[in-house]
Scaffold this active site. Structure first.
Site, short mmCIF file in Angstrom:
data_model
loop_
_atom_site.label_atom_id
_atom_site.label_comp_id
_atom_site.label_asym_id
_atom_site.label_seq_id
_atom_site.Cartn_x
_atom_site.Cartn_y
_atom_site.Cartn_z
N SER A 98 -10.67 15.60 -10.51
CA SER A 98 -9.70 14.71 -11.15
C SER A 98 -9.67 14.90 -12.65
O SER A 98 -8.68 14.57 -13.29
CB SER A 98 -10.04 13.26 -10.81
N LYS A 144 -7.29 -5.00 -5.38
CA LYS A 144 -5.97 -5.31 -4.84
C LYS A 144 -5.83 -6.82 -4.62
O LYS A 144 -4.82 -7.42 -5.00
CB LYS A 144 -5.74 -4.56 -3.53
N ASN A 171 -8.55 -1.04 4.29
CA ASN A 171 -8.66 -1.28 2.86
C ASN A 171 -7.59 -2.24 2.35
O ASN A 171 -7.62 -2.63 1.18
CB ASN A 171 -8.56 0.05 2.09
N ASP A 172 -6.65 -2.62 3.21
CA ASP A 172 -5.60 -3.55 2.82
C ASP A 172 -5.86 -4.97 3.31
O ASP A 172 -5.08 -5.87 3.00
CB ASP A 172 -4.25 -3.08 3.36
N ASP A 186 -5.06 1.52 -13.59
CA ASP A 186 -5.98 2.00 -12.56
C ASP A 186 -7.15 1.04 -12.41
O ASP A 186 -7.31 0.08 -13.17
CB ASP A 186 -6.48 3.42 -12.88
N ARG A 194 5.99 16.20 -5.51
CA ARG A 194 4.69 16.46 -6.13
C ARG A 194 4.69 17.91 -6.63
O ARG A 194 4.79 18.84 -5.84
CB ARG A 194 3.57 16.22 -5.13
N ASP A 205 0.85 -1.17 0.00
CA ASP A 205 0.00 0.00 0.00
C ASP A 205 0.90 1.24 0.00
O ASP A 205 2.11 1.14 0.18
CB ASP A 205 -0.90 -0.04 1.24
N THR A 213 -2.65 1.09 -4.68
CA THR A 213 -3.16 2.20 -3.87
C THR A 213 -4.48 2.69 -4.45
O THR A 213 -4.77 2.48 -5.63
CB THR A 213 -2.13 3.35 -3.83
#
Length: 1497
Positions: free
Chosen positions: A702, A1084, A1119-1120, A1047, A906, A505, A986
């Site tokens: 986005s 994932k 979430n992992d 993605d 970034r 992650d 991720t």
């Protein structure tokens, strides 16, 4: 970095991802069946279509039969049908009766979640099935049942079944304890409290008086385990109040109230929020890994639902979709007063989220428990994990079972022959014939101990010991969090030594989620912002304490500018120069992704100093404009806490920008929806507050990748400020054509440099798996004089002082990346938009461009030089006319963005323009129409923003560092050198994921990056294009590091196209890394499952080899959990997202950097220990029982045992247990420093070098040879053929053989084969040997007298014990065994040194010796030759560790960041610097130089 980009990445985040609807649109089309794993049973035909294989058809048929007849018919668990029109949930303050689920016909499920694997009903059946599905347990069960039949067994009736049951029950108890701990953790989760509207007199389930449970859910919540009547306000309509209720008692339709920093207990629909304009800010980091806050707003029809009265008056009904795992889409509607409003992701908050920056939030529960989105994405019922070595052990058991059957049949045939030749003529055996089936069963039971039951009992003890050693490792203890490494599942410890893939992650695992403003680019000049680093230094001189100094206003600028600068800067040029030197010595910031990059010499303090000296210069005006733009263009909300201003930001990026503006003199003190107040520092600790009225904010999305704010300045000018990704800003500049031209020039120069880089890398040495080694060393010719491999003394070949021919010295090649490799920024998308070329990944090279000017006005590319006493020379480059030249600014700014991205920062571009009143009034009308539109509102808002965001002027660029956890890049480098592929999965955006991949070194400077994007169409063509390009590049150059970026939306599209899916999964198995962004937890797990699938037919590496790579998933959030439970090994980090992963995972660590030690050290140790334990256990059983088989020919194959029964019973418990258990816990074949310094040694487990066919057969052949030798020597020496003996009975002979076996087994396993000899090892040897002779004495004294086949009573004292022949035979046989073993070890070591051992029996051929004596260079030619580190035998490394200098060098190399330490050391070692340069070595390779010299000697 070359980016084979189907869809080029952006240079930065572009701002706040506050619009969840745009995130939803980016995932549009995602399949609802994402939780279905990739079907590994399908195969591809030559025509390109997918058809199921025969095995797949059988599995599908079995699953269908099991579902129909067992699950549905017997268990009555039928699949739920979808609802006709969704589930209808009315909004009520309180429901007297639970709402009914239309699909089930009864109430909705509870809000209880369960991560445990079993319940009280299915635990025992599942465990018994699981235990006896293990081949060895099933084998012993089949042997133990007939053994209980009277008259068949010669070794007792219960000697197998009772130990088997004990072992099985012990394992079941351990599994039950582990699952009970999971139940306890679930109870803690379910017992959390929440405010809910309830009738105070009623319990959680609507009935009165049911307050207490049968057992406490949590010790710390014992008083809150019931619904309490603590009301926060007066009762409302229906008598309901806000009451405190455990999460487990929530029901669908309940209305709950949450506060700031509260976790969301279920999927809820937002009814109201106290944020500005009714917004609620939600953190979804634990759900999807995104760091930005999402803004949620209640539906327009639910106005007034901010109180109990308002909720009571609102007659609303929600109609929502059935539960599904899609995180990025939600379909529903709410009907209020006859009017229907849509219910989308903007109005819904999922379980697992956290409320931020919002005082109060009210919502209604839509989904509970296992039907919540986060639970639908979790692997809710994971299977128990088995060690990969169990497959190999099962195959050994099968081979030994066949051996036992053959041996039993052979002995039974021998009995038939003996019966025919002798028994029928023996008068005393008349009528005593034994049936053949009893004979063969008796022998089978007698020899079943060749497959030792003690193996599994002892293995459990070994696993406990290894777990203790791992938990006690202080090197994996984190002092900051006071957290040590912890093993939750000790059954798969050896899997840690065979990992081939790591799935990581991002947020909380690799990063700390702490953003730091690090660099800026203004007017083509780059400046380092290191205020946080300098401020943290305790050695900062008092002169540097800041004192506000006023800066004169610039009339041309129209704004007064006051900056806070150090007063010491204005004292004298000499003081400024000395202070700069001090500051440079303190500022040690270095890029984690590219530590070789030269950082700007000047920082933002120098920038402020120049502005203070020259406030009216063109550059100063640009700099002030940039800082003010940072202070205004954001959505951060300042709050005063404890007298200090703190900011509540929707993303850590914006927080970093606002903090940087504050450090540069512009502090935001207040922000509302109408105005921003900026406090500008003036002289003498003064300040002036300026108010900028906010006219409009066009939010980030986005799709837009930019944010715009329009403000009215104090002088009534209208100022538009835009920040965003470079791909979104560049086309909207006033001079976009010139910017496009400069971007093309940069791209062409990068492509040329990339080709040169490839040719250079093709000549670099490689290891056997294609990577660059820690160092390379050629093995000297075998014609050299060989010395002993003992301790490195004066005459040792390992002593660097030994005089050797310099030509035989090995050459060490430092693996340092080229100093001018870099990463291109996002010009690829801009260039593709102006091209009609077909989809082909463009080559983008990461390096300093050839055509960009490298003059001395650019601090970034200028090497550090001593500063002059005067400040005028230091800032002379700012007077250069190119600072105001747009073409030069574009070229240099693009280069800066490229460098920033290379370092993993970034990037954001800032642009601005001033609007006239007429321009703004005309546009405002169009924008207002879009805001009030009920149809396509979002699209119209984006179109309106597009109109005004044109003809912009470039202000500058920023670079923000997403701080990685300590040691992350170095850890990933080590894992990559250990032949482990690193994948990052991720839920964050693509740009963010790529930036972190660069800084964490998942993407290397020369990586080939391929981006797959379903929105570009022709997905199969994109995949095939990437494969073709990779094959073409591999044919021309050495295969480079390859990365595929995908993605979640593209993964969902692949599920709908089986052909493209099959092609994609075949592609990712050939690349080095995969970066999957915007991935749901189920996706994932799907990627992990795709790697776990078996390889294609014909790819197996052997009967005893592992047939598939082992996978490891590491994460820290809920979430992992899905991928953690899917992988072979799951690692949880005690991170910022909570402890969910650490509690459920197989192992938990505090920081990512500890993963290297966990795998490279403990993983390899556990694998080597366990494989040696397995081989040693099988060896000792074969060696021990073979004399019994040979003895049968002397007993007429009657089954008479050579050994006395009580000694035989205590064999594996008292006399041969410590010799296998203790080394399996404490042995260290190589030191931890060596394993960390040379990660290539990790391939020992990946390539099954600890347990394979040659190794297993070698141990078994050795056991057979030693067993035959022991029996016949004991028989020959003590049978009276050499000298008369006092006792030639069965017990004397059997005891002699037994004693030799005990002595030799312990001597070989504890003394000769053990490398790491500690007091524990030696103490175990002494205890065992002493215990055996004490047992002899005890047995001779307590054994019952009488006529026995074994004359035990007094035998050791009166018969064979005093006989010198018995002791002579014992010593002679042991001496012979030791001599043969030492001779074998000496020959093996000589062959290892000469490089012949790897050839096996080929070393007997003349061609092998001719090659060895003829050309020493052949031994190190190529990466995969003998010269490769991973091909060196363990004995060679063990001998090298004996050298003190080598050991010290390895210790230095084992530390994280040792390259940096060597750089400093190399700079200080002036004497040796000239010699290093003459050798072509840099100071960085100082440590490796020492190791090279020592290894060569």
């Amino acid at each position: 970095m070359n980016e084979l980009s189907i869809s080029s990445r952006g240079g930065g985040d572009g701002g706040v991802d506050a619009d969840s609807l745009d995130m939803e649109k980016s995932q549009k089309g995602q399949s609802r069946s994402v939780a279905v794993p990739h079907d590994s049973s399908s195969s591809s035909t030559g025509t390109g279509t997918i058809r199921p294989s025969r095995t797949g058809c059988l599995k599908a048929t079995a699953r269908e039969w099991s579902q129909r007849h067992f699950v549905e018919l017997i268990l009555r668990q039928k699949p739920l049908l979808p609802t006709k029109d969704g589930r209808h949930i009315p909004l009520r303050p309180y429901h007297e009766k639970p709402l009914v689920d239309e699909r089930r016909g009864h109430a909705y499920i509870s809000n209880t979640i369960r991560t445990a694997r079993y319940n009280i009903y299915d635990f025992l059946p599942k465990q018994l099935f699981f235990q006896f599905s293990r081949l060895a347990n099933f084998y012993f069960l089949c042997v133990g049942i007939p053994q209980m039949v009277p008259g068949i067994s010669t070794t007792g009736n219960y000697t197998t079944i009772l130990p088997l049951l004990f072992f099985v029950l012990l394992t079941v108890f351990k599994e039950g304890y582990d699952d009970w701990r999971r139940h306890r953790l679930d109870s803690v989760e379910n017992a959390k409290l929440v405010s809910v509207l309830r009738l105070p007199k009623h319990g959680a389930d609507g009935t009165q008086g049911q307050h207490w449970r049968l057992w406490p859910r949590s010790s710390q919540l014992s008083q809150d385990d019931v619904v309490r009547d603590e009301c926060e306000e007066a009762p409302g309509p229906w008598g309901v109040r806000w009451c405190i209720t455990p999460w487990r008692d929530l029901k669908v339709g309940d209305v709950i109230k949450l506060g700031r920093d509260d976790d969301v207990p279920a999927d809820i629909a937002l009814l109201s929020a106290t944020g500005e304009d009714g917004l609620a800010y939600i953190e979804t980091m634990a759900l999807d890994g995104e760091t930005n806050l999402k803004s949620k707003r209640a539906s327009a029809g639910l106005k007034g639902c901010d109180s109990i009265e308002g909720i009571s008056r609102c007659d609303a009904e929600f109609v929502i979709e059935d539960p599904n795992p899609d995180l990025y889409r939600f379909d529903g509607r709410v009907a209020v007063g006859g009017e229907t409003f849509p219910l989308t992701l903007n109005e819904v908050v999922y379980r697992g989220c956290t409320v931020r920056n919002t005082a109060t939030l009210i919502g209604m529960v839509l989904n509970t428990g296992e039907e919540c989105k986060i639970r639908r994405n979790a692997n809710r019922h994971p299977k128990a994990k088995k060690p990969a070595l169990e497959r190999t052990t099962n195959k050994i058991v099968i081979s030994l079972a066949i051996f036992v059957v053959v041996l039993s049949i052979g002995c039974s045939v021998g009995y038939l022959i003996w019966q025919h030749d002798y028994e029928r003529s023996a008068w005393y055996l008349v009528g005593l014939d034994v049936p053949f089936y009893q004979i063969i069963m008796g022998f089978a039971i007698m020899f079943n101990n060749v497959i030792p039951l003690a193996l599994y009992v002892s293995l459990e003890i070994v696993k406990l010991g290894q777990m203790y050693m791992l938990n006690s490792d202080v090197e994996m203890y984190d002092e900051v969090s006071d957290t040590a490494a912890h093993c939750n599942t000790n059954t798969i410890l050896e899997n840690l030594g065979q990992i081939g893939y790591v799935f990581s992650d991002k947020t909380g695992t690799l990063t700390e989620n702490v953003m730091k403003f690090r660099k800026i680019s203004i007017a083509g000049t780059a400046w380092l912002h290191d205020a946080d680093i300098i401020g943290a230094q305790d050695t900062l001189p008092k002169e540097t304490e800041t004192e506000p100094v006023a800066v004169s206003p610039a009339p041309e600028q129209g704004e007064f500018s006051f900056l806070k600068v150090p007063a010491a800067m204005s004292r004298s040029p000499t003081n400024r120069s000395s202070l700069a030197l001090v500051r440079n010595s303190l500022s040690r910031w270095r890029s984690s992704g590219r530590p070789d990059h030269i950082q700007p010499e000047l920082n933002t303090r120098d920038l402020l100093e120049y502005v203070q000296m020259r406030p009216n210069s063109p550059f100063s005006r640009r700099a002030l404009q940039y800082i003010l733009a940072m202070a205004l263009c954001h959505t951060c909300l300042p709050e005063i806490k404890d007298g200090k201003i703190e900011f509540q930001a929707a993303s850590p990026d914006e927080l970093a920008l606002v903090r940087a503006a504050q450090e540069l003199g512009f502090l935001v003190t207040n922000r509302t929806s109408q105005a921003v107040t900026v406090r500008i520092s003036t002289g003498e600790n003064g300040h002036e507050d300026r108010i900028y009225k906010i006219l409009d904010v066009i939010e980030f999305s986005s799709k837009r990748k930019r944010m715009t704010i329009i403000v009215r300045c104090p002088d009534d000018r209208i100022w538009l400020i835009t920040k965003g990704a470079d791909s979104a800003i560049l086309p909207r500049l006033k001079m976009a054509h010139l910017a496009h031209q400069k971007a093309q020039e940069l791209r062409r120069s990068l492509e040329v440099e990339r080709e040169l880089q490839r040719k250079s890398e093709a000549r670099e040495p490689r290891n056997s798996f294609g990577g660059r080694p820690s160092f390379t060393a050629a093995r000297p010719s075998i014609g050299m004089t060989r010395r002993s491999f003992g301790a490195a003394g004066p005459s040792s070949p390992l002593n660097p002082s030994s005089s050797l021919n310099p030509g035989t010295h090995s050459r060490l090649v430092s693996n340092r990346p080229a100093a001018n490799r870099s990463v291109s920024f996002d010009v690829g998308r801009l260039l593709l938009s102006h091209s009609n070329e077909r989809l082909r990944p463009p080559l983008q090279v990461r390096t300093v461009s050839f055509d960009v000017s490298h003059d001395r006005t650019t601090p970034t590319v200028r090497p550090p030089t001593p500063r002059s006493p005067g400040a005028s020379d230091k800032y002379a480059f700012l007077d250069d006319p190119s600072v105001s030249d747009d073409a030069a600014i574009f070229s240099r700014c693009f280069k800066h963005i490229d460098d920033f991205s290379t370092e993993g920062l970034r990037t954001l571009l800032f642009a601005q323009r001033f609007l006239t009143e007429q321009e703004y009034t005309t546009w405002k009308k169009f924008y207002h129409d879009a805001e009030t539109s009920l149809v396509d509102r979002q699209a119209r808002l984006e179109a309106a923003g597009e109109l005004i965001e044109q003809c912009l002027e470039l202000v500058g660029a920023s670079a923000i560092e997403d701080k990685l956890q300590k040691g992350v890049p170095e850890t990933i480098d080590r894992l990559r050198r250990a032949n482990i592929k690193i994948w990052m999965l991720t839920g964050d955006r693509r740009e963010t994921a790529l930036n972190i991949a660069n800084s964490a070194r998942i993407c290397q400077p020369g990586s080939d990056i391929s981006v797959l994007d379903a929105t570009k169409g022709n997905l199969r063509g994109q995949i095939q294009e990437v494969i073709d390009v990779m094959q073409a590049l591999a044919a021309q150059f050495t295969p480079n590091h390859t990365v595929v970026v995908i993605d979640g939306h593209t993964l969902a599209a692949l599920e709908e196209d089986p052909n493209s899916k099959q092609l994609f999964y075949s592609l990712i198995m050939t690349v080095d890394s995969v970066i999957c962004c915007r991935a749901s937890p189920a996706q994932k797990a799907q990627l992990v499952q795709s790697v776990r699938k078996p390889p294609a037919p014909g790819s197996s590496r052997g009967y005893f080899a592992s047939s598939r790579p082992l996978t490891l998933a590491i994460g820290d959030g809920a979430n992992d959990l899905a991928m953690i439970s899917t992988a072979h090994v799951g690692i949880g980090i005690s991170g910022r997202e909570g402890l969910q992963a650490a509690r459920v995972a197989d192992y938990s660590i505090a920081q990512f950097r500890f993963l290297a030690r966990l795998l490279l050290v403990h993983g390899r140790w556990s694998y080597a220990r366990t494989t040696t334990f397995i081989l040693a256990t099988f060896w000792k059983e074969m060696f021990f029982y073979l004399p019994t088989e040979l003895f049968q020919r002397n007993t007429g194959y009657s089954g008479t045992s050579l050994y006395e029964s009580w000694s035989l019973t205590a064999l594996n418990t008292l006399f041969t247990s410590l010799c296998v258990i203790i080394p399996a816990i404490w042995e260290q074949d190589l030191s931890a420093q060596t394993l960390l310094a040379v990660p290539e040694l990790y391939v020992f487990g990946q390539r099954d070098r600890g347990l394979n066919i040659p190794l297993y057969l070698g141990w078994m052949v050795g056991a057979a040879a030693e067993g035959v030798l022991v029996y016949f020597m004991c028989w020959g020496v003590y049978s009276g053929m050499v000298s008369p003996v006092r006792d030639n009975g069965l017990y004397a002979l059997g005891n002699l053989v037994f004693s030799v076996n005990i002595m030799w087994i312990n001597c070989k396993l504890l003394i000769l084969n053990t490398h790491y000899k500690t007091s524990t090892i030696l103490g175990s040897f002494v205890i065992t040997i002493t215990g055996w002779w004490v047992w002899q004495c005890v047995l001779a004294g307590v054994y019952a007298p009488g006529v026995w086949p074994y004359a035990v009573r007094g035998g050791f004292f009166t018969s064979f014990g005093p006989d010198p022949v018995w002791w002579t035979a014992l010593i002679a046989v042991l001496g012979l065994l030791v001599s043969l073993e030492l001779a074998f070890m000496a020959v093996k070591r000589s062959l290892i040194v000469s490089g012949l051992w790897k050839w096996g029996w080929k070393w007997l051929q003349w061609s092998t010796w001719k090659r060895g004596f003829g050309a020493a260079g052949d031994w190190s030619a190529g990466g995969g030759g003998v010269g490769s580190l991973e091909d060196w035998d363990v004995e060679l490394w063990q001998a090298m560790e004996n050298d003190e200098k080598i050991r010290e060098t390895l210790r230095k190399m084992s530390r994280l960041g040792y390259e940096d330490e060597d750089e400093n050391e190399g700079e200080n070692e002036k004497a040796g610097e000239g010699q290093q340069k003459s050798d072509g070595l840099t100071p960085v390779s100082t440590t490796r130089t020492r190791l090279r010299t020592s290894c060569a000697d």
